[in-house]
Write a protein that holds these residues in place. Structure first.
Motif, PDB file in Angstrom:
ATOM      1  N   MET A 143     104.884 -82.637   8.778  1.00 23.97           N
ATOM      2  CA  MET A 143     106.066 -81.832   8.572  1.00 23.97           C
ATOM      3  C   MET A 143     106.996 -82.482   7.549  1.00 23.97           C
ATOM      4  N   SER A 144     107.100 -83.809   7.553  1.00 20.18           N
ATOM      5  CA  SER A 144     107.977 -84.510   6.615  1.00 20.18           C
ATOM      6  C   SER A 144     107.566 -84.260   5.173  1.00 20.18           C
ATOM      7  N   VAL A 145     106.266 -84.218   4.912  1.00 19.65           N
ATOM      8  CA  VAL A 145     105.783 -83.994   3.548  1.00 19.65           C
ATOM      9  C   VAL A 145     106.206 -82.610   3.072  1.00 19.65           C
ATOM     10  N   ARG A 146     105.977 -81.608   3.880  1.00 18.19           N
ATOM     11  CA  ARG A 146     106.358 -80.243   3.496  1.00 18.19           C
ATOM     12  C   ARG A 146     107.863 -80.130   3.291  1.00 18.19           C
ATOM     13  N   ASN A 147     108.622 -80.727   4.186  1.00 14.67           N
ATOM     14  CA  ASN A 147     110.079 -80.675   4.058  1.00 14.67           C
ATOM     15  C   ASN A 147     110.563 -81.380   2.796  1.00 14.67           C
ATOM     16  N   ALA A 148     109.919 -82.475   2.413  1.00 10.38           N
ATOM     17  CA  ALA A 148     110.296 -83.184   1.187  1.00 10.38           C
ATOM     18  C   ALA A 148     110.041 -82.308  -0.032  1.00 10.38           C
ATOM     19  N   VAL A 149     108.915 -81.615  -0.058  1.00 11.64           N
ATOM     20  CA  VAL A 149     108.608 -80.745  -1.193  1.00 11.64           C
ATOM     21  C   VAL A 149     109.594 -79.579  -1.238  1.00 11.64           C
ATOM     22  N   ILE A 150     109.929 -79.020  -0.091  1.00 17.75           N
ATOM     23  CA  ILE A 150     110.929 -77.947  -0.042  1.00 17.75           C
ATOM     24  C   ILE A 150     112.266 -78.459  -0.579  1.00 17.75           C
ATOM     25  N   ALA A 151     112.676 -79.643  -0.146  1.00 22.04           N
ATOM     26  CA  ALA A 151     113.939 -80.223  -0.614  1.00 22.04           C
ATOM     27  C   ALA A 151     113.918 -80.415  -2.126  1.00 22.04           C
ATOM     28  N   CYS A 152     112.791 -80.856  -2.663  1.00 20.39           N
ATOM     29  CA  CYS A 152     112.686 -81.049  -4.107  1.00 20.39           C
ATOM     30  C   CYS A 152     112.703 -79.718  -4.841  1.00 20.39           C
ATOM     31  N   ARG A 153     111.992 -78.726  -4.318  1.00 23.84           N
ATOM     32  CA  ARG A 153     111.975 -77.398  -4.954  1.00 23.84           C
ATOM     33  C   ARG A 153     113.363 -76.792  -4.987  1.00 23.84           C
ATOM     34  N   GLU A 154     114.106 -76.962  -3.887  1.00 23.32           N
ATOM     35  CA  GLU A 154     115.454 -76.400  -3.780  1.00 23.32           C
ATOM     36  C   GLU A 154     116.511 -77.321  -4.378  1.00 23.32           C
ATOM     37  N   LYS A 155     116.074 -78.520  -4.780  1.00 18.66           N
ATOM     38  CA  LYS A 155     116.996 -79.553  -5.271  1.00 18.66           C
ATOM     39  C   LYS A 155     118.117 -79.782  -4.256  1.00 18.66           C
ATOM     40  N   ASN A 156     117.684 -79.942  -3.009  1.00 17.33           N
ATOM     41  CA  ASN A 156     118.589 -80.136  -1.877  1.00 17.33           C
ATOM     42  C   ASN A 156     118.637 -81.628  -1.545  1.00 17.33           C
ATOM     43  N   GLY A 157     119.603 -82.303  -2.114  1.00 18.07           N
ATOM     44  CA  GLY A 157     119.722 -83.750  -1.949  1.00 18.07           C
ATOM     45  C   GLY A 157     119.998 -84.181  -0.528  1.00 18.07           C
ATOM     46  N   GLU A 158     120.790 -83.415   0.203  1.00 19.83           N
ATOM     47  CA  GLU A 158     121.107 -83.783   1.590  1.00 19.83           C
ATOM     48  C   GLU A 158     119.865 -83.709   2.477  1.00 19.83           C
ATOM     49  N   LEU A 159     119.064 -82.659   2.314  1.00 22.09           N
ATOM     50  CA  LEU A 159     117.828 -82.553   3.095  1.00 22.09           C
ATOM     51  C   LEU A 159     116.891 -83.690   2.738  1.00 22.09           C
ATOM     52  N   LEU A 160     116.721 -83.959   1.454  1.00 24.35           N
ATOM     53  CA  LEU A 160     115.821 -85.024   1.031  1.00 24.35           C
ATOM     54  C   LEU A 160     116.301 -86.371   1.561  1.00 24.35           C
ATOM     55  N   ARG A 161     117.589 -86.633   1.489  1.00 22.23           N
ATOM     56  CA  ARG A 161     118.167 -87.891   1.991  1.00 22.23           C
ATOM     57  C   ARG A 161     117.898 -88.048   3.496  1.00 22.23           C
ATOM     58  N   SER A 162     117.947 -86.961   4.246  1.00 13.45           N
ATOM     59  CA  SER A 162     117.731 -87.029   5.699  1.00 13.45           C
ATOM     60  C   SER A 162     116.285 -87.374   6.058  1.00 13.45           C
ATOM     61  N   LEU A 163     115.375 -87.256   5.114  1.00 12.94           N
ATOM     62  CA  LEU A 163     113.958 -87.527   5.350  1.00 12.94           C
ATOM     63  C   LEU A 163     113.561 -88.958   5.012  1.00 12.94           C
ATOM     64  N   VAL A 164     114.522 -89.746   4.523  1.00 10.59           N
ATOM     65  CA  VAL A 164     114.246 -91.114   4.095  1.00 10.59           C
ATOM     66  C   VAL A 164     114.846 -92.086   5.108  1.00 10.59           C
ATOM     67  N   ALA A 165     114.079 -93.093   5.491  1.00 11.71           N
ATOM     68  CA  ALA A 165     114.526 -94.054   6.509  1.00 11.71           C
ATOM     69  C   ALA A 165     115.699 -94.896   6.022  1.00 11.71           C
ATOM     70  N   GLY A 166     115.734 -95.260   4.758  1.00  8.61           N
ATOM     71  CA  GLY A 166     116.788 -96.128   4.229  1.00  8.61           C
ATOM     72  C   GLY A 166     117.861 -95.351   3.487  1.00  8.61           C
ATOM     73  N   GLU A 167     118.731 -96.106   2.853  1.00  6.35           N
ATOM     74  CA  GLU A 167     119.817 -95.515   2.066  1.00  6.35           C
ATOM     75  C   GLU A 167     119.280 -94.984   0.735  1.00  6.35           C
ATOM     76  N   VAL A 168     119.799 -93.835   0.331  1.00  4.77           N
ATOM     77  CA  VAL A 168     119.464 -93.245  -0.956  1.00  4.77           C
ATOM     78  C   VAL A 168     120.766 -92.822  -1.614  1.00  4.77           C
ATOM     79  N   THR A 169     120.977 -93.250  -2.858  1.00  4.93           N
ATOM     80  CA  THR A 169     122.220 -92.919  -3.548  1.00  4.93           C
ATOM     81  C   THR A 169     122.127 -91.543  -4.211  1.00  4.93           C
ATOM     82  N   ASP A 170     123.289 -90.969  -4.494  1.00  6.74           N
ATOM     83  CA  ASP A 170     123.335 -89.702  -5.226  1.00  6.74           C
ATOM     84  C   ASP A 170     122.681 -89.853  -6.592  1.00  6.74           C
ATOM     85  N   GLU A 171     122.874 -90.997  -7.217  1.00  5.57           N
ATOM     86  CA  GLU A 171     122.304 -91.241  -8.538  1.00  5.57           C
ATOM     87  C   GLU A 171     120.779 -91.222  -8.499  1.00  5.57           C
ATOM     88  N   GLU A 172     120.192 -91.808  -7.459  1.00  4.40           N
ATOM     89  CA  GLU A 172     118.728 -91.810  -7.330  1.00  4.40           C
ATOM     90  C   GLU A 172     118.197 -90.395  -7.174  1.00  4.40           C
TER      91      GLU A 172
END
Length: 96
Positions: free
Chosen positions: A1-30
């Protein structure tokens, strides 16, 4: 499910969703730098992580659309199972 959600987040350019799928910190710049690398991404398939243990490597097969080029690529994404049992990416997944 995480893989599909990551691709959806990338397609939608949804930074908050993508950030929620990562265990560590992710900056807005990244996230912005990642999103700037492509226009669209589609999931063609992926391998399933093992059901035991706390880490897994998943091979992901993507079709990436850049400004004028479409590429089929293969990526290795590392996942970690959290204390809540949810698989999250060890680092920001390269979806472009």
């Amino acid at each position: 499910m995480s893989v599909r959600n990551a691709v959806i987040a990338c397609r939608e350019k949804n930074g908050e969703l993508l950030r929620s799928l990562v265990a560590g910190e992710v900056t807005d710049e990244e996230i912005e730098a990642l999103f700037e690398r492509g226009v669209d991404v589609r999931l063609r398939g992926h391998t399933d992580p093992p059901r035991e243990g706390g880490r897994a490597s998943v091979t992901v097969f993507l079709t990436i659309t850049r400004l004028t080029v479409v590429d089929d690529v293969e990526r290795e994404w590392e996942l970690e199972r959290g204390d809540d049992g949810v698989w999250r990416f060890a680092e920001l997944p390269d979806c472009y």
